[in-house]
Design a protein around this motif. Structure first.
Motif, mmCIF file in Angstrom:
data_model
loop_
_atom_site.group_PDB
_atom_site.id
_atom_site.type_symbol
_atom_site.label_atom_id
_atom_site.label_comp_id
_atom_site.label_asym_id
_atom_site.label_seq_id
_atom_site.Cartn_x
_atom_site.Cartn_y
_atom_site.Cartn_z
ATOM 1 N N ALA A 1 0.823 -1.213 0.000
ATOM 2 C CA ALA A 1 0.000 0.000 0.000
ATOM 3 C C ALA A 1 0.855 1.261 0.000
ATOM 4 O O ALA A 1 0.458 2.292 -0.541
ATOM 5 C CB ALA A 1 -0.931 -0.006 1.209
ATOM 6 N N LEU A 2 2.056 1.188 0.593
ATOM 7 C CA LEU A 2 2.939 2.349 0.629
ATOM 8 C C LEU A 2 3.870 2.404 -0.571
ATOM 9 O O LEU A 2 4.670 3.341 -0.694
ATOM 10 C CB LEU A 2 3.764 2.343 1.923
ATOM 11 N N GLY A 3 3.793 1.410 -1.439
ATOM 12 C CA GLY A 3 4.621 1.392 -2.635
ATOM 13 C C GLY A 3 5.402 0.100 -2.749
ATOM 14 O O GLY A 3 5.541 -0.665 -1.785
ATOM 15 N N LEU A 4 5.906 -0.153 -3.964
ATOM 16 C CA LEU A 4 6.744 -1.313 -4.216
ATOM 17 C C LEU A 4 8.187 -0.968 -3.885
ATOM 18 O O LEU A 4 8.645 0.151 -4.118
ATOM 19 C CB LEU A 4 6.627 -1.738 -5.675
ATOM 20 N N ALA A 5 8.903 -1.937 -3.348
ATOM 21 C CA ALA A 5 10.328 -1.792 -3.035
ATOM 22 C C ALA A 5 10.589 -0.663 -2.040
ATOM 23 O O ALA A 5 11.658 -0.051 -2.063
ATOM 24 C CB ALA A 5 11.149 -1.593 -4.312
ATOM 25 N N VAL A 6 9.621 -0.352 -1.184
ATOM 26 C CA VAL A 6 9.855 0.634 -0.118
ATOM 27 C C VAL A 6 10.436 -0.111 1.088
ATOM 28 O O VAL A 6 10.213 -1.307 1.266
ATOM 29 C CB VAL A 6 8.556 1.368 0.264
ATOM 30 N N PRO A 7 11.211 0.568 1.939
ATOM 31 C CA PRO A 7 11.835 -0.111 3.085
ATOM 32 C C PRO A 7 10.801 -0.714 4.041
ATOM 33 O O PRO A 7 9.785 -0.101 4.361
ATOM 34 C CB PRO A 7 12.629 1.003 3.766
ATOM 35 N N LEU A 8 11.076 -1.924 4.477
ATOM 36 C CA LEU A 8 10.284 -2.610 5.496
ATOM 37 C C LEU A 8 11.057 -2.566 6.815
ATOM 38 O O LEU A 8 12.283 -2.474 6.823
ATOM 39 C CB LEU A 8 10.039 -4.065 5.098
ATOM 40 N N SER A 9 10.345 -2.654 7.929
ATOM 41 C CA SER A 9 10.966 -2.795 9.243
ATOM 42 C C SER A 9 10.436 -4.090 9.847
ATOM 43 O O SER A 9 9.368 -4.113 10.483
ATOM 44 C CB SER A 9 10.646 -1.600 10.138
ATOM 45 N N LEU A 10 11.153 -5.180 9.639
ATOM 46 C CA LEU A 10 10.685 -6.505 10.035
ATOM 47 C C LEU A 10 11.103 -6.795 11.478
ATOM 48 O O LEU A 10 12.287 -6.714 11.831
ATOM 49 C CB LEU A 10 11.257 -7.571 9.099
ATOM 50 N N ASN A 11 10.126 -7.113 12.304
ATOM 51 C CA ASN A 11 10.400 -7.461 13.695
ATOM 52 C C ASN A 11 9.524 -8.632 14.104
ATOM 53 O O ASN A 11 8.493 -8.909 13.465
ATOM 54 C CB ASN A 11 10.203 -6.268 14.624
ATOM 55 N N ALA A 12 9.943 -9.325 15.148
ATOM 56 C CA ALA A 12 9.224 -10.520 15.600
ATOM 57 C C ALA A 12 8.835 -10.371 17.069
ATOM 58 O O ALA A 12 9.500 -9.685 17.849
ATOM 59 C CB ALA A 12 10.099 -11.755 15.411
ATOM 60 N N ARG A 13 7.726 -11.022 17.428
ATOM 61 C CA ARG A 13 7.302 -11.093 18.825
ATOM 62 C C ARG A 13 7.246 -12.560 19.235
ATOM 63 O O ARG A 13 6.640 -13.390 18.539
ATOM 64 C CB ARG A 13 5.926 -10.454 19.015
ATOM 65 N N VAL A 14 7.896 -12.862 20.358
ATOM 66 C CA VAL A 14 7.867 -14.217 20.885
ATOM 67 C C VAL A 14 7.027 -14.227 22.156
ATOM 68 O O VAL A 14 7.064 -13.288 22.960
ATOM 69 C CB VAL A 14 9.298 -14.731 21.173
ATOM 70 N N THR A 15 6.234 -15.284 22.352
ATOM 71 C CA THR A 15 5.448 -15.483 23.568
ATOM 72 C C THR A 15 5.785 -16.853 24.131
ATOM 73 O O THR A 15 5.692 -17.872 23.409
ATOM 74 C CB THR A 15 3.938 -15.390 23.283
ATOM 75 N N CYS A 16 6.224 -16.889 25.406
ATOM 76 C CA CYS A 16 6.568 -18.157 26.048
ATOM 77 C C CYS A 16 5.294 -18.846 26.554
ATOM 78 O O CYS A 16 4.225 -18.227 26.694
ATOM 79 C CB CYS A 16 7.515 -17.921 27.223
#
Length: 526
Positions: free
Chosen positions: A97-112
């Motif tokens: 939606a913000l464009g093709l090949a725009v920077p992503l900020s990939l992060n993960a959430r872990v739940t024990c």
């Protein structure tokens, strides 16, 4: 009477112990540390069908859930697969939606399993999704040469380019389905970043010409066989519709067959009928309409205080070895330092003339026909229209979209004009919001590539460097819709693209070869 157990006497020592316990604070509750989670990218900039990464966790006796986000936008839940957990993000799992090949900020959430949770730091990634990827055979090679042209279409495509093997120059043909065993043929002149390979004419079956300015040229048939080769100081080469080539050198203009036979020539000086000027643009062979069979040659004749810009019309099929002139049009009188660019429509009825002024340029359309006067304001039958000033230093005029559009390229701005005869917007800029497409930052336009229909691609490079390799692609599916995508490859790498016989773009991205999605598919993604 018997005593109740609750009323029995308590020993004094026990009372002391209980009183001591009542007077001290209870031991503190131990709170476990939060779990740790990190995202590791296989590549920070990916051109491909998916993004590959891994997620590492620590501090959980048991992982209950792993989730992946782009900033705060949920992407998907990831099945825990050990430490680290490999993840592959398909192009369909991401939002554009913000464009093709725009920077992503990939992060993960872990739940024990005990409910503790934590979120990783974001990892910046750029992803340009493509339909197909051909990987190089090893880390020290690339699939195709730096610059190439494309033969065929669909799944039956091959790529022709030149490269040096040590001190020896070669032409290579790489089959997309068998990239590890290319064909090659040694050539007699150097191959470098200035070497050009023409389109095949007639299309699909005809001849390509390969030339390095000032060094040499050759003709190449559809079976990858060299028909003719010569070393020489060729200044320009343009291919006619039947595969013959117009060659400019220091003495004149020559029409040469793919086997090296000179059909006719027109010299600048010393001949019985010299050309009245030096080249001001590419000659054009007209094959349809009322001007069929003619060659339009733009020339400039320089004097001390003026330059006369004119077009000479020659007979393409003449058997006269000195050529045959059919007409001459006086276009305009310019200042000696004033640069000019020319282009023609496919029927030879209109020439587009771009002239540079201080800080801007104008483009005018000049009609060709019997006895038309100069293409100036006082002759409206010759000057069909003239544009408003276009900012920047003009670099090229490129008709495209079946000659209904004209790309006006400056060093760092890309404008598009409607040149459809009698349309309401003829001669006007049609860029979205009247704003140009531009390279990123200080980059400048290096190559232009018209695509299928209204598509247009620009390949941009660093400024101030001799023959720099492109590092960015900018694409539009239609001028009125503006930018569709841009992608800049990371430092140290370069990219380049060319279209196949069906108008489909193929691109070298670093060492690999990719086939981007169609512009219609990219528009749907957005």
């Amino acid at each position: 009477m018997a005593h109740s157990p609750l009323r029995q006497a308590v020993p004094a020592s026990a009372l002391v112990s209980l009183l001591a316990l009542a007077c001290n604070n209870p031991p503190p509750v131990t709170i476990p540390d939060p779990p740790q989670v990190t995202v590791n990218l296989e590549e920070t900039s990916t051109v491909g069908r998916s993004v590959k990464l891994s997620i590492s966790t620590s501090g959980c006796d048991q992982v209950q859930r792993l989730e992946l986000f782009n900033d705060t936008t949920f992407i998907k839940q990831v099945p825990y697969g050990g430490n680290p957990t490999p993840v592959e993000l398909a192009h369909t799992e991401l939002s554009y939606a913000l464009g093709l090949a725009v920077p992503l900020s990939l992060n993960a959430r872990v739940t024990c399993a005990d409910g503790r949770t934590n979120v990783s730091q974001g990892q910046v990634a750029t992803f340009f999704p493509v339909e197909e990827v051909v990987e190089p055979p090893n880390a020290n090679s690339q699939v195709v040469p730096d610059y190439f042209v494309v033969d065929g279409s669909g799944n039956s495509v091959s790529f022709i380019g030149c490269a040096m093997d040590g001190a020896r120059p070669y032409l290579y043909r790489v089959d997309k389905n068998n990239p590890n065993t290319p064909q090659r043929v040694e050539i007699n002149f150097p191959c470098d970043a200035t070497t050009l390979i023409t389109d095949r004419k007639p299309a699909g079956t005809g001849t390509r010409w390969v030339w390095t300015p000032g060094r040499g040229l050759l003709s190449l048939d559809a079976n990858f066989k060299v028909l003719y080769s010569a070393n020489g100081a060729v200044e320009n080469l343009v291919v006619a519709a039947d595969g013959n080539a117009f060659l400019y050198n220091v003495t004149g203009l020559y029409l040469v067959t793919p086997k090296g036979q000179v059909r006719w020539s027109r010299e600048y000086t010393g001949a019985a009928n010299p050309l009245p000027g030096r080249p001001a643009g590419d000659p054009v062979h007209i094959t349809s309409g009322t001007q069929a069979g003619k060659v339009f040659v733009p020339l400039r004749e320089e004097h001390t205080e003026t330059v006369n810009l004119r077009v000479v019309v020659l007979d393409y099929a003449t058997t006269d070895p000195n050529g045959k002139q059919l007409a001459q049009y006086e276009i305009d009188e310019l200042n000696p330092i004033q640069a000019a660019w020319t282009a023609f429509n496919d029927t030879g009825t209109v020439m587009y003339l771009g002239t540079q002024q201080q800080g801007s340029a104008t483009v005018r359309a000049c009609a060709f026909g019997a006895n038309l006067p100069a293409c100036v304001a006082s002759n409206p039958q010759s000057r069909l229209w003239i544009s408003d000033p276009i900012p920047g230093a003009l670099a090229a005029l490129i008709p495209y979209a079946s000659n209904n559009r004209l790309a006006v390229i400056t060093s760092n701005q890309f404008w598009f004009m409607d040149v459809t005869r009698k349309s309401l917007t003829e001669g006007r800029i049609i860029n979205k919001d009247q704003q140009p497409l531009t390279p990123t930052g200080a980059l400048v336009g290096r190559f232009a590539q018209p695509g299928k229909g209204d598509a247009f691609f620009m390949f941009n490079s660093a400024p101030g460097v001799p023959n720099p390799y492109p590092v960015e692609i900018v694409a539009t599916d239609k001028a009125e819709q503006g930018l569709l995508y841009r992608y800049q490859i990371p430092g140290g790498l370069s990219l380049y693209g060319a279209v196949d016989d069906a108008g489909t773009l193929w691109m070298r991205a670093g060492r690999k070869l990719v086939k981007p999605f169609s512009l219609e598919q990219y528009r749907q993604m957005r």
